[in-house]
Motif scaffolding. Structure first.
Motif, PDB file in Angstrom:
ATOM      1  N   LEU A  23      -2.554 -22.277 153.079  1.00 28.92           N
ATOM      2  CA  LEU A  23      -1.290 -22.646 152.445  1.00 28.92           C
ATOM      3  C   LEU A  23      -0.849 -21.560 151.474  1.00 28.92           C
ATOM      4  N   VAL A  24      -1.757 -21.134 150.611  1.00 29.22           N
ATOM      5  CA  VAL A  24      -1.414 -20.127 149.610  1.00 29.22           C
ATOM      6  C   VAL A  24      -1.073 -18.793 150.274  1.00 29.22           C
ATOM      7  N   ASN A  25      -1.884 -18.400 151.246  1.00 26.44           N
ATOM      8  CA  ASN A  25      -1.651 -17.115 151.902  1.00 26.44           C
ATOM      9  C   ASN A  25      -0.300 -17.066 152.604  1.00 26.44           C
ATOM     10  N   ASN A  26       0.040 -18.119 153.358  1.00 27.43           N
ATOM     11  CA  ASN A  26       1.298 -18.121 154.099  1.00 27.43           C
ATOM     12  C   ASN A  26       2.498 -18.144 153.161  1.00 27.43           C
ATOM     13  N   PHE A  27       2.462 -19.020 152.141  1.00 29.87           N
ATOM     14  CA  PHE A  27       3.617 -19.112 151.253  1.00 29.87           C
ATOM     15  C   PHE A  27       3.754 -17.874 150.384  1.00 29.87           C
ATOM     16  N   SER A  28       2.641 -17.328 149.909  1.00 28.86           N
ATOM     17  CA  SER A  28       2.726 -16.131 149.066  1.00 28.86           C
ATOM     18  C   SER A  28       3.289 -14.951 149.859  1.00 28.86           C
ATOM     19  N   ALA A  29       2.836 -14.776 151.101  1.00 29.00           N
ATOM     20  CA  ALA A  29       3.354 -13.690 151.923  1.00 29.00           C
ATOM     21  C   ALA A  29       4.818 -13.908 152.261  1.00 29.00           C
ATOM     22  N   GLY A  30       5.174 -15.138 152.567  1.00 29.44           N
ATOM     23  CA  GLY A  30       6.566 -15.431 152.894  1.00 29.44           C
ATOM     24  C   GLY A  30       7.497 -15.189 151.726  1.00 29.44           C
ATOM     25  N   ILE A  31       7.096 -15.652 150.538  1.00 30.92           N
ATOM     26  CA  ILE A  31       7.940 -15.474 149.353  1.00 30.92           C
ATOM     27  C   ILE A  31       8.042 -13.991 148.989  1.00 30.92           C
ATOM     28  N   LEU A  32       6.901 -13.299 149.036  1.00 30.65           N
ATOM     29  CA  LEU A  32       6.935 -11.867 148.721  1.00 30.65           C
ATOM     30  C   LEU A  32       7.798 -11.115 149.729  1.00 30.65           C
ATOM     31  N   GLY A  33       7.663 -11.456 151.030  1.00 34.44           N
ATOM     32  CA  GLY A  33       8.486 -10.812 152.039  1.00 34.44           C
ATOM     33  C   GLY A  33       9.960 -11.037 151.784  1.00 34.44           C
ATOM     34  N   MET A  34      10.334 -12.272 151.376  1.00 35.65           N
ATOM     35  CA  MET A  34      11.728 -12.577 151.071  1.00 35.65           C
ATOM     36  C   MET A  34      12.238 -11.715 149.918  1.00 35.65           C
ATOM     37  N   VAL A  35      11.439 -11.648 148.851  1.00 38.50           N
ATOM     38  CA  VAL A  35      11.852 -10.874 147.672  1.00 38.50           C
ATOM     39  C   VAL A  35      12.027  -9.395 148.034  1.00 38.50           C
ATOM     40  N   LEU A  36      11.076  -8.854 148.773  1.00 42.92           N
ATOM     41  CA  LEU A  36      11.167  -7.440 149.128  1.00 42.92           C
ATOM     42  C   LEU A  36      12.319  -7.175 150.091  1.00 42.92           C
ATOM     43  N   ALA A  37      12.608  -8.117 150.983  1.00 44.17           N
ATOM     44  CA  ALA A  37      13.746  -7.945 151.888  1.00 44.17           C
ATOM     45  C   ALA A  37      15.057  -7.913 151.104  1.00 44.17           C
ATOM     46  N   ILE A  38      15.165  -8.780 150.074  1.00 44.10           N
ATOM     47  CA  ILE A  38      16.385  -8.789 149.249  1.00 44.10           C
ATOM     48  C   ILE A  38      16.506  -7.481 148.467  1.00 44.10           C
ATOM     49  N   VAL A  39      15.363  -7.036 147.914  1.00 38.34           N
ATOM     50  CA  VAL A  39      15.377  -5.753 147.198  1.00 38.34           C
ATOM     51  C   VAL A  39      15.758  -4.623 148.155  1.00 38.34           C
ATOM     52  N   GLY A  40      15.201  -4.678 149.357  1.00 32.71           N
ATOM     53  CA  GLY A  40      15.543  -3.670 150.342  1.00 32.71           C
ATOM     54  C   GLY A  40      17.017  -3.682 150.699  1.00 32.71           C
ATOM     55  N   PHE A  41      17.592  -4.861 150.781  1.00 31.65           N
ATOM     56  CA  PHE A  41      19.002  -4.991 151.165  1.00 31.65           C
ATOM     57  C   PHE A  41      19.923  -4.429 150.083  1.00 31.65           C
TER      58      PHE A  41
END
Length: 699
Positions: free
Chosen positions: A177-195
């Motif tokens: 649970l922690v691994n999937n949500f942490s990776a998903g949230i981090l990926g979202m944040v980095l995608a927004i920063v990238g955009f």
């Protein structure tokens, strides 16, 4: 003799080399995808084979519909695509946009990002890197390869640091649970920063780099890049330039125009071919002998690193490489040559596949650029090599062998290509590159094959009347680097070279009657002609290191009549091995485990010596199975198929404390003489054989 070791790489060069290797690691695993995109582009862009502007006037609407499906909106939105299209061409251009555009805009950068992420932090890093890079791509709306190569590793590294924060602190059962949500949230944040931030930044960097290349082209200065690229290739520093700049910019250029000259700046096989052909005609020693084979590998296999040792052995030839590379770039720049996708490896086959897409005329221009690059390099390198040929022949250092070692040091790891080059060079005609006074025959165990080979060569040198040459035998594991010349069977040369890198190495097929022995004799004869008689040691082709005839157990205890047999029929190799081992076990010389060691030895290197003789024995690891020294002699009149060779005499060997070496030396002399071999084959009884071998016992 002073042994020099290759300089250990360090400092800024190693940092650049490692960075380039990392960049290459992102690109090279995905080359197949680039090739697929290149072929699809070749077929379906407007000027492609099935395109609307094809000279073949194809009208293959079903293919356009299957590949396209994007309609006019996709055409207009795809960056760089034509927007003013007639209604009749819409389907065909939709095919171009429907598959070619998304592949270069999304698929290829995301593959690079995923590969980079995996390199930093395995699968988890690859997933987050891919998500983050998607934001960069959408934020720029162009093929964002530089962004993928930077954002991918950064995102994976951030993921790795994040996981360290709660490593070992998660309650059991909640890890997924922690691994999937942490990776998903981090990926979202980095995608927004990238955009919003990273994408526009990379767009600016890409524009600056593209503008710099465009300026070089407009000012006709692009050939000057070869001044950096060619020396960088020889030092394994080219990956940072090629995969960090040329490949990303070249792909963007190819997306706009269908081809790019940047793909050919580093990958052109012409300079390397020209250098190797110059060494083929005007080189000396091992470099000259191995250059033709290396040229085939480099030109058709695309393994450019194989010519680096040749350049390092004569560093001034790098000027010829620079001139050839610049000539090739100039040809493509003037005539408009380029590749549709990266050619990796830089083989003429890969170059052909990447050049034919933009058209047959383009292919001819690319071929011309390769030919001109090769010719210019060849002519300049030939002048350099011809001018220094006399000094090279008189040189006392093995510059080519040292250059191979230096090339591997530059690469930072061992290379099968360079090891193969070393073996190929060793297998060529022997040329003296330094005084030779000590020759060592080396094999796995150092007690059988090498002893007989040493005896044969020692006898040849003695008959030639050459003084001052010591010929001994040893196990490869016992090589200490002091030998001037090491002779091994071809399968063992790489191992021997790693143990004694400063020595000259010669490979032979068979220890008994190799034609290389005559070359070695001639080599030392030439040296002896210039030596002072007063400097010659008292030993003549001595067998230093081998026991004297009377050392240890007497020879008669090593070979006795009861261990000499004659069989009228044939046998398999395994049957012959068992009979030899059984005889040695019965003599109390070995334990039954020795048979397994005999099989291991054959699996490594055949013990067939030539002239119908095989001398099976154990490996160096089987010392514990040897209790004493003994020989067994079995003659198979029907022959034994010994891995493709026919053995008539099978002499089993067990050696302890060197007791067997003197008798092996005499057997080697017998089997190197055709008249003696004929008499041994004509013996009708074991007693006659024993009598013929009695001279050996009494030696």
């Amino acid at each position: 003799m002073t042994t020099t070791s290759p300089t250990k790489p360090g400092g800024a060069r190693v940092a650049v080399q490692r960075f380039g290797t990392f960049l290459s690691g992102m690109i090279m695993p995905n080359i197949a995808a680039f090739i697929a995109w290149g072929f699809i582009t070749m077929l379906f862009i407007p000027a492609g084979f099935f395109g609307a502007d094809s000279p073949f006037d194809w009208h293959w609407a079903p293919v356009a519909e299957i590949l396209g499906g994007g309609g006019d909106a996709a055409i207009i939105n795809w960056p760089g695509a034509m927007t003013a299209l007639s209604e009749g061409d819409a389907g065909n251009y939709a095919a171009y946009v429907g598959l070619v555009g998304p592949m270069i805009t999304y698929l290829l950068p995301l593959l690079i990002a995923n590969t980079a992420g995996r390199m930093v932090y395995a699968e988890r890093g690859g997933v987050v890197a891919t998500i983050a890079t998607m934001g960069v791509i959408v934020g720029t709306n162009i093929p964002m390869f530089l962004g993928a190569m930077i954002m991918g590793p950064i995102a994976a590294w951030i993921t790795k640091q994040m996981d360290r924060l709660w490593d070992g602190k998660i309650r059991p059962g909640f890890e997924m649970l922690v691994n999937n949500f942490s990776a998903g949230i981090l990926g979202m944040v980095l995608a927004i920063v990238g955009f919003f931030a990273f994408g526009p930044l990379m767009l600016g960097i890409s524009a600056v780099l593209g503008g710099a290349v465009g300026w070089l082209v407009s000012m006709q200065l692009l050939p000057l890049v070869s001044i950096i690229v060619e020396p960088a290739k020889v030092l394994f520093l080219n990956n940072a330039i090629n995969h960090g700049v040329f490949t990303p910019l070249g792909i963007e250029q190819a997306a706009e125009t269908g081809k790019s000259i940047l793909f050919l700046i580093e990958a052109n096989p012409g300079p390397g071919l020209g250098l190797l052909m110059a060494f083929t005609f005007f080189g000396v020693g091992a470099a000259k002998a191995s250059a033709p084979g290396a040229a085939i590998i480099q030109f058709f296999g695309g393994i450019h690193e194989i010519y680096f040792p040749y350049a390092l052995s004569k560093p001034i030839t790098i000027l010829a490489l620079i001139a050839g590379g610049a000539a090739g770039v100039t040809t493509n720049m003037i005539l408009g040559g380029g590749l549709g996708f990266p050619a990796a490896p830089g083989s003429i086959i890969a170059v052909t596949a990447a050049a034919i897409g933009p058209g047959v005329t383009n292919l001819l221009v690319v071929y011309l650029s390769v030919l001109i690059a090769a010719t210019v390099t060849f002519l300049l390198a030939a002048v350099i090599l011809r001018a220094s040929r006399r000094r090279d022949l008189e040189a006392e250092a093995d510059t080519f062998g040292a250059a191979i070692a230096q090339t591997e040091a530059n690469k930072g790891r061992s290379s099968s290509t360079l090891s193969g080059l070393a073996a190929s060079a060793a297998a060529g005609t022997a040329v003296a590159t330094r005084p030779i006074s000590s020759i060592v025959f080396a094999c796995d165990a150092g007690m059988g094959s090498s002893a007989m080979g040493a005896s044969v060569l020692r006898n040849k040198i003695k008959k030639a009347g050459i003084d001052g040459i010591t010929v001994t035998n040893a196990a490869i594991a016992n090589l200490d680097g002091t030998a001037d010349l090491v002779i091994t069977q071809q399968q063992l040369t790489d191992r021997a070279r790693s143990k004694s890198p400063a020595s000259m190495h010669v490979s032979v097929d068979e220890f008994m009657n190799s034609p290389k022995y005559d070359e070695v004799v001639e080599l030392v004869r030439e040296q002896a002609q210039g030596a002072s008689a007063t400097e010659a040691p008292s030993a003549v082709a001595s067998d230093a290191g081998a026991p004297a005839a009377g050392a240890g157990a007497p020879a008669s205890a090593v070979l006795t009549l009861d261990r000499i047999r004659i069989h009228a029929g044939s046998a398999t190799r395994d049957e012959a091995l068992k009979e030899a081992a059984d005889a040695l076990v019965a003599a109390g010389a070995v334990t039954p485990d020795y048979l397994r060691a005999m099989h291991d030895r054959e699996a490594s290197v055949s013990t067939f010596m030539g002239n119908g003789l095989a001398i099976p024995h154990g490996t160096n690891d089987a010392k514990d199975a040897v209790l004493g020294s003994a020989l067994s002699v079995v003659r198979y009149d029907g022959g034994v198929d010994w891995d493709g060779d026919t053995a008539t005499f099978v002499i089993g060997i067990a050696g302890k404390d060197g007791d067997h070496l003197q008798i092996l030396s005499q057997i080697a002399e017998l089997f190197s003489d055709e008249d003696d071999v004929a008499r041994l084959n004509a013996a009708a009884t074991p007693e006659e054989l024993y009598e013929l071998l009695g001279a050996v016992n009494r030696a």
